[in-house]
Design a protein around this motif. Structure first.
Motif, short mmCIF file in Angstrom:
data_model
loop_
_atom_site.label_atom_id
_atom_site.label_comp_id
_atom_site.label_asym_id
_atom_site.label_seq_id
_atom_site.Cartn_x
_atom_site.Cartn_y
_atom_site.Cartn_z
N ARG A 99 -11.81 1.19 -9.88
CA ARG A 99 -12.40 1.53 -8.57
C ARG A 99 -11.44 2.41 -7.77
O ARG A 99 -10.69 1.94 -6.92
N PRO A 100 -11.45 3.70 -8.02
CA PRO A 100 -10.48 4.58 -7.36
C PRO A 100 -10.64 4.65 -5.84
O PRO A 100 -9.68 4.94 -5.13
N ASP A 101 -11.84 4.39 -5.31
CA ASP A 101 -12.04 4.50 -3.86
C ASP A 101 -11.28 3.45 -3.06
O ASP A 101 -11.07 3.61 -1.85
N VAL A 102 -10.82 2.39 -3.73
CA VAL A 102 -10.13 1.32 -3.00
C VAL A 102 -8.72 1.75 -2.59
O VAL A 102 -8.07 1.08 -1.80
N PHE A 103 -8.24 2.89 -3.11
CA PHE A 103 -6.93 3.38 -2.70
C PHE A 103 -6.86 3.62 -1.19
O PHE A 103 -5.80 3.49 -0.57
N ALA A 104 -7.99 3.96 -0.59
CA ALA A 104 -8.00 4.23 0.85
C ALA A 104 -7.68 2.99 1.66
O ALA A 104 -7.30 3.10 2.83
N SER A 105 -7.84 1.82 1.08
CA SER A 105 -7.53 0.56 1.78
C SER A 105 -6.55 -0.29 0.98
O SER A 105 -6.68 -1.51 0.90
N THR A 106 -5.57 0.37 0.36
CA THR A 106 -4.53 -0.31 -0.39
C THR A 106 -3.22 -0.27 0.39
O THR A 106 -2.85 0.77 0.94
N VAL A 107 -2.53 -1.41 0.45
CA VAL A 107 -1.26 -1.52 1.18
C VAL A 107 -0.18 -1.94 0.18
O VAL A 107 -0.34 -2.93 -0.53
N VAL A 108 0.91 -1.17 0.13
CA VAL A 108 2.07 -1.53 -0.68
C VAL A 108 3.03 -2.32 0.19
O VAL A 108 3.38 -1.90 1.30
N VAL A 109 3.45 -3.49 -0.29
CA VAL A 109 4.39 -4.34 0.45
C VAL A 109 5.73 -4.33 -0.29
O VAL A 109 5.83 -4.86 -1.39
N ILE A 110 6.71 -3.69 0.31
CA ILE A 110 8.06 -3.67 -0.26
C ILE A 110 8.74 -4.98 0.13
O ILE A 110 8.91 -5.28 1.31
N THR A 111 9.13 -5.77 -0.87
CA THR A 111 9.76 -7.06 -0.61
C THR A 111 11.24 -6.98 -0.95
O THR A 111 11.66 -6.21 -1.82
N ALA A 112 12.02 -7.78 -0.25
CA ALA A 112 13.47 -7.83 -0.46
C ALA A 112 13.85 -9.15 -1.11
O ALA A 112 13.22 -10.18 -0.86
N GLY A 113 14.89 -9.11 -1.94
CA GLY A 113 15.34 -10.33 -2.60
C GLY A 113 16.72 -10.14 -3.18
O GLY A 113 17.23 -9.01 -3.26
N PRO A 114 17.37 -11.23 -3.61
CA PRO A 114 18.71 -11.13 -4.21
C PRO A 114 18.67 -10.24 -5.46
O PRO A 114 17.76 -10.34 -6.29
N GLY A 115 19.62 -9.37 -5.59
CA GLY A 115 19.69 -8.50 -6.76
C GLY A 115 18.84 -7.25 -6.67
O GLY A 115 18.86 -6.42 -7.58
N ASP A 116 18.10 -7.08 -5.57
CA ASP A 116 17.30 -5.87 -5.43
C ASP A 116 18.19 -4.66 -5.17
O ASP A 116 19.32 -4.80 -4.66
N VAL A 117 17.69 -3.50 -5.53
CA VAL A 117 18.45 -2.26 -5.38
C VAL A 117 17.81 -1.44 -4.28
O VAL A 117 16.71 -0.90 -4.46
#
Length: 459
Positions: free
Chosen positions: A381-399
Motif C-alpha cells: 500500500r504505497p499511499d500510506v507513506f503520506a501518513s507514516t511516522v519514523v520514530v528514532i529511538t535511543a538506547g545503549p550502544g546506539d551510534v
C-alpha cells in the motif's frame, strides 16, 4: 547571591502592582479583599517570597507621594534601607508621578507597609451615550430602529470560547514555580515546552475517521514495537478517555505482548475467544459482552492478546474480523505487528492502517531493516507513506551518527524522536505512569502527530 528585588507600585487604594527585577515574568497584580487590607496583602506577598528564597527581599515601594526602599526578611520583619542598586525602570501607564520628597530618618524598629491615601478624579463622561432616565420616568423621545429579538441577543450573551492550553496557569518551569509559591496565575509562554504539550493533548482529542487503525511495523525484532504500541495506546486513552482505544496483538505465536502489558489478560480473554463468541457481522453486540474478552489497562486503554500456545498466527480474515468487531466500539485501534511480512495479520494491519509508525533504533541493522520494511509497505500500500511516522529511538550502544544516514536515506517522512526509556529496555511490564517524564512527553507529541495525520481525512 544578589538579593531579589521587587518593585511595588501602589496603583489605587485597593490595588498594587509588583514587578520582579531580572525575572522574565509579567507584573503581578495585588488586590485588597474583604478580610485583608492592601498593606497586609503586600506584606504577605513579600514575606512569602523571602521565605521561599531563604533570603532578604529588597523592595522599591512607590506611592503617588514618594518612593521608599525597604528590606523584608524571611522572618517577616520590614526595615527601611538606603538603595543598593539603581531603581528598576517601570513603564508608567498614567501621568508622571509627583517628584519624591526627601526620605526622613526612619524610627527604630520594623516599618509597617501601608498604602497612602490617593485622591481620584471622577471619570469623564462618555460622549455619545445618553444618561439613563430616572426610575419611573418615561422617555420623551421616540424609539427608532429595529427591536432585537431573543435570537439576536443570544450570540452576544454567549460566553467566549475557552482555551485551556493558553489560559490555564503554568505548572512547569519558572512560571510554574512562581504560581505554586506565590499563588499566581501566570500562563505558560507561547513557545514553552508546557504550551507545546498542552497543544498536543488538545490535538489528541480531535475527531478521527471511522475504523481508525495505527500500525507499528518493522521487520526486525527487538526495535521496541511492542512496548511503544502499548504505551501509545495508553497515551491516547489518557486524553481521549477510557474505552476509546484498544491495542491488538498481531504478532507471531509466542510473542512477548502479554508479558509487557501492565495488567495481563486472564485465561480465555484473547483473540481466539472473542472471535469464537462474537459474529463479525453482528451489529447488536453489547459493550459488556465485548468487555469479557478485553483487559483494561491503568490509563484506560484495552488490550487483546493472542492465545497462549496457539498453533498458528492470525490469518488475514481473522485479523479483519477482529478489526471489524472492535472498530464498532472504539475510536482507534493500535496494532502491534510481528516480523514477518508474509503473515496474514501483518498484511491486514498495513492494508487497514490510517497511519504507520516505524521505530528505528540508531543501529545499522535496524536502519537496514527499516529500509526493507518501507519497500515491503510500498508493495502492499504505497499511499500510506503520506501518513507514516519514523520514530528514532535511543538506547545503549546506539551510534548517533547513524541518525543522519537513516534520515537522509528514508523518503520524505515525518520523524519523531523517543529518548532512552529504561523500562522499555528492561523487558518489564509497561505502565504509563512509571515511564520517565521525558518519555511521556515524547509519547504525547507522537500521538498528536499521528492523530493530526489521521484527522486530516475528516477535516
Amino acid at each position: 547571591m544578589t538579593p531579589p528585588t521587587v518593585d511595588v507600585e501602589i496603583t489605587s487604594k485597593t490595588t498594587a502592582r509588583a514587578t520582579l527585577a531580572d525575572a522574565d515574568v509579567p507584573p503581578m497584580n495585588l488586590e485588597a479583599n474583604e478580610s485583608k487590607t492592601l498593606s497586609t496583602v503586600v506584606h504577605e506577598f513579600l514575606h512569602n517570597m523571602a521565605q521561599t528564597q531563604g533570603a532578604d527581599v529588597e523592595v522599591v515601594y512607590r506611592t503617588a507621594k514618594d518612593t521608599r526602599f525597604l528590606t523584608v526578611g524571611p522572618d517577616g520583619n520590614t526595615e527601611e534601607r538606603a538603595p543598593s542598586m539603581p531603581l528598576p525602570t517601570v513603564t508608567q501607564t498614567g501621568p508622571e508621578p509627583v517628584a519624591a520628597e526627601p526620605v526622613a530618618t526612619p524610627p527604630g524598629g520594623p516599618v509597617v507597609v501601608a498604602a497612602e491615601q490617593i485622591a481620584y478624579e471622577a471619570a469623564p463622561p462618555h460622549f455619545g451615550v445618553s444618561t439613563p432616565s430616572p426610575v419611573g420616568q418615561r422617555r420623551t423621545e421616540p424609539i427608532t430602529g429595529p427591536i432585537a429579538g431573543p435570537l439576536d441577543v443570544l450570540p452576544q450573551l454567549s460566553a467566549p470560547r475557552a482555551n485551556p492550553a493558553a489560559s490555564d496557569p503554568a505548572r512547569l518551569g519558572v512560571r510554574g514555580r512562581l504560581n505554586a509559591i506565590l499563588g499566581l496565575e501566570l500562563a505558560p509562554k507561547t513557545n514553552s515546552l508546557e504550551r507545546r504539550l498542552r497543544d498536543s493533548q488538545t490535538t489528541i482529542a480531535r475527531p478521527l475517521p471511522e475504523d481508525a487503525v495505527i500500525t507499528f511495523a518493522n521487520l526486525k525484532g527487538g526495535v521496541g514495537k511492542t512496548p511503544m504500541s502499548i504505551s501509545l495506546a495508553e497515551t491516547l486513552a489518557e486524553h481521549r478517555g477510557p474505552a476509546t482505544v484498544t491495542c491488538m496483538d498481531l504478532g507471531e505465536v509466542g510473542g512477548s505482548f502479554a508479558d509487557r502489558v501492565a495488567v495481563p489478560p486472564a485465561a480465555g480473554k484473547d483473540v481466539v475467544g472473542l472471535l469464537a463468541a462474537i459474529d463479525p457481522a453482528a451489529t447488536d453486540v453489547r459493550p459488556s459482552t465485548l468487555a469479557r474478552y478485553l483487559t483494561r489497562q491503568p490509563s484506560g486503554s484495552d488490550i487483546i492478546a493472542e492465545r497462549a500456545g496457539a498453533d498458528s498466527p492470525l490469518s488475514y480474515d481473522d485479523a479483519a474480523a477482529l478489526g471489524a468487531i472492535l472498530g464498532r466500539h472504539r475510536d482507534v485501534l493500535v496494532a502491534d505487528t510481528g516480523n514477518s511480512s508474509h503473515a496474514g495479520s501483518w498484511r491486514w494491519a498495513i492494508t487497514a492502517a490510517h497511519a504507520v509508525i516505524l521505530p528505528v533504533p540508531l543501529r545499522r541493522d535496524a536502519a537496514a531493516a527499516a529500509q526493507r520494511t518501507l519497500a515491503t509497505i510500498a508493495a502492499v500500500r504505497p499511499d500510506v507513506f503520506a501518513s507514516t511516522v519514523v520514530v528514532i529511538t535511543a538506547g545503549p550502544g546506539d551510534v548517533p551518527m547513524v541518525e543522519i544516514e537513516v534520515v537522509n536515506a528514508l523518503p520524505a517522512l515525518r520523524v519523531c524522536r523517543m529518548p532512552f526509556e529504561p523500562l522499555f529496555a528492561s523487558g518489564e511490564r509497561i505502565a504509563l505512569s512509571q515511564l520517565r517524564r521525558e518519555t511521556q512527553d515524547a509519547l504525547s507529541v507522537l500521538a498528536a502527530t499521528v492523530v493530526d495525520l489521521m484527522a486530516g481525512a475528516v477535516g
